[in-house]
Design an enzyme around this catalytic site. Structure first.
Site, PDB file in Angstrom:
ATOM      1  N   ARG A 101       0.817  -1.211   0.000  1.00 33.17           N
ATOM      2  CA  ARG A 101       0.000   0.000   0.000  1.00 33.17           C
ATOM      3  C   ARG A 101       0.854   1.266   0.000  1.00 33.17           C
ATOM      4  O   ARG A 101       0.572   2.223  -0.719  1.00 33.17           O
ATOM      5  CB  ARG A 101      -0.938   0.002   1.207  1.00 33.17           C
ATOM      6  CG  ARG A 101      -1.966   1.132   1.215  1.00 33.17           C
ATOM      7  CD  ARG A 101      -3.028   0.926   0.150  1.00 33.17           C
ATOM      8  NE  ARG A 101      -2.698   1.551  -1.131  1.00 33.17           N
ATOM      9  CZ  ARG A 101      -3.173   1.134  -2.290  1.00 33.17           C
ATOM     10  NH1 ARG A 101      -3.960   0.084  -2.366  1.00 33.17           N
ATOM     11  NH2 ARG A 101      -2.854   1.765  -3.405  1.00 33.17           N
ATOM     12  N   LYS A 136       1.936  25.230  -3.933  1.00 30.63           N
ATOM     13  CA  LYS A 136       0.669  24.604  -3.550  1.00 30.63           C
ATOM     14  C   LYS A 136       0.858  23.091  -3.559  1.00 30.63           C
ATOM     15  O   LYS A 136       0.500  22.387  -4.496  1.00 30.63           O
ATOM     16  CB  LYS A 136      -0.445  25.033  -4.503  1.00 30.63           C
ATOM     17  CG  LYS A 136      -0.788  26.506  -4.385  1.00 30.63           C
ATOM     18  CD  LYS A 136      -1.877  26.912  -5.353  1.00 30.63           C
ATOM     19  CE  LYS A 136      -2.193  28.394  -5.215  1.00 30.63           C
ATOM     20  NZ  LYS A 136      -3.229  28.844  -6.179  1.00 30.63           N
ATOM     21  N   LYS A 168       3.936  40.171  -3.211  1.00 34.24           N
ATOM     22  CA  LYS A 168       2.542  40.003  -3.593  1.00 34.24           C
ATOM     23  C   LYS A 168       1.696  41.128  -3.015  1.00 34.24           C
ATOM     24  O   LYS A 168       2.220  42.039  -2.359  1.00 34.24           O
ATOM     25  CB  LYS A 168       2.055  38.628  -3.128  1.00 34.24           C
ATOM     26  CG  LYS A 168       2.858  37.467  -3.740  1.00 34.24           C
ATOM     27  CD  LYS A 168       2.419  36.148  -3.172  1.00 34.24           C
ATOM     28  CE  LYS A 168       1.052  35.762  -3.679  1.00 34.24           C
ATOM     29  NZ  LYS A 168       1.116  34.813  -4.805  1.00 34.24           N
ATOM     30  N   GLU A 197       4.291  40.751  -8.096  1.00 34.14           N
ATOM     31  CA  GLU A 197       2.980  40.392  -8.613  1.00 34.14           C
ATOM     32  C   GLU A 197       2.191  41.657  -8.923  1.00 34.14           C
ATOM     33  O   GLU A 197       2.089  42.560  -8.092  1.00 34.14           O
ATOM     34  CB  GLU A 197       2.230  39.557  -7.579  1.00 34.14           C
ATOM     35  CG  GLU A 197       0.825  39.170  -7.994  1.00 34.14           C
ATOM     36  CD  GLU A 197       0.095  38.459  -6.884  1.00 34.14           C
ATOM     37  OE1 GLU A 197       0.239  37.223  -6.775  1.00 34.14           O
ATOM     38  OE2 GLU A 197      -0.615  39.135  -6.102  1.00 34.14           O
ATOM     39  N   ASP A 218      -1.042  38.453 -12.405  1.00 40.38           N
ATOM     40  CA  ASP A 218      -1.978  37.588 -11.694  1.00 40.38           C
ATOM     41  C   ASP A 218      -3.399  37.761 -12.218  1.00 40.38           C
ATOM     42  O   ASP A 218      -3.942  38.873 -12.237  1.00 40.38           O
ATOM     43  CB  ASP A 218      -1.936  37.909 -10.196  1.00 40.38           C
ATOM     44  CG  ASP A 218      -2.775  36.947  -9.381  1.00 40.38           C
ATOM     45  OD1 ASP A 218      -2.681  35.733  -9.630  1.00 40.38           O
ATOM     46  OD2 ASP A 218      -3.525  37.415  -8.502  1.00 40.38           O
TER      47      ASP A 218
END
Length: 279
Positions: A101, A136, A168, A197, A218
């Site tokens: 597994r 992320k 940002k 950004e 962005d």
């Protein structure tokens, strides 16, 4: 191996197996499988994939049975058709069942990321634009997930917060504006590239005048991205980011931006359908 050095690999494999085995180990295999039973098995993909994590999968079996015989049939980065065997295994039954597994979870997850990444890379082929990953990632799995993204054809953006300066909207708000934020970063003289950004084209010139060395546009539409590319006129690289999907990335790449970053390739990649069958 899969982006891990030898110490990191040992710790990761041991921690994952400890999580799965618990205090008393694989009690089901102990009470049903004789201690000297030997098994032969094959790990096979059941769908078309770009493979990633095969050596990591091997490490789980070797950790529980150092004498296991493993034949590696395919390498990371290979584009495989459904039904392609990846590994063949021969060894003691109990440890093989106990490692199954953890090995499959890791292989399925990393291959899922590499497969989705390759789809995005293929979608922008010929544009000259480079696909980037993001931060992320699942906590604790960043090195592995970014390895899988590289295997699928993406380039890694920041691995950690100390890899580069990315100013940002929150940083800009705290500093009182783009000019102030960029100048503060420049004054610090870290030696790191200063990326800023922007979400409006009227922010571009103030950012460049203050010393921005790269721009992240962005959530801009392709129309706005083309305008941004024209305004920058090659002075610094431009990255497009925000809400990029497989059906929109080509149009974004064709605006002339240098990079497109996509969080979905690590954040939302489905596990690949890969199984282990005993014979």
């Amino acid at each position: 191996m899969a982006g891990l050095d030898s110490d990191q690999l040992r710790r990761f494999v041991a921690d994952v197996l400890a999580e799965d085995l618990g205090r008393d180990g694989d009690v089901t295999s102990v009470v049903t499988v004789p201690a000297d039973a030997r098994l032969t098995a094959a790990i096979t993909t059941r769908e078309a994939v770009t493979l990633a994590g095969v050596a990591l999968a091997e490490a789980f079996f070797r950790h529980l049975d150092p004498q296991v015989q493993i034949e590696r049939l395919e390498q990371d980065g290979s584009k495989l058709k459904a039904g392609t065997p990846i590994l063949r295994l021969k060894g003691l039954g109990r440890p093989m069942l106990s490692a199954e597994r953890s090995a499959l979870n890791s292989l399925q997850h990393l291959t899922g990321i590499a497969t989705l990444t390759r789809q995005y890379v293929d979608a922008i082929e010929g544009t000259g634009c480079v696909l980037l990953d993001t931060r992320k990632t699942i906590p604790g799995l960043r090195v592995l997930e970014k390895y899988a993204a590289r295997t699928g054809g993406a380039h890694n953006h920041r691995m950690r917060l100390d890899d580069g300066i990315l100013i940002k909207d929150n940083h800009i708000a705290i500093c009182g504006g783009i000019t102030e934020a960029v100048r503060s970063a420049s004054t610090a003289k870290t030696g790191l590239q200063i990326q800023v950004e922007v979400d409006r084209t009227d922010q571009i010139e103030p950012a460049l005048d203050a010393g921005a060395e790269r721009l992240l546009c962005d959530n801009m539409s392709p129309t706005l991205l083309r305008k941004a590319v024209q305004l920058v006129a090659g002075r610094v690289p431009i990255e497009a980011s925000g809400g990029v999907r497989l059906d929109t990335i080509r149009a974004i790449a064709e605006t002339g931006v240098n990079f497109v970053s996509v969080g979905r390739i690590t954040q939302s990649a489905p596990a690949a359908d890969i199984g282990l069958d005993y014979s």
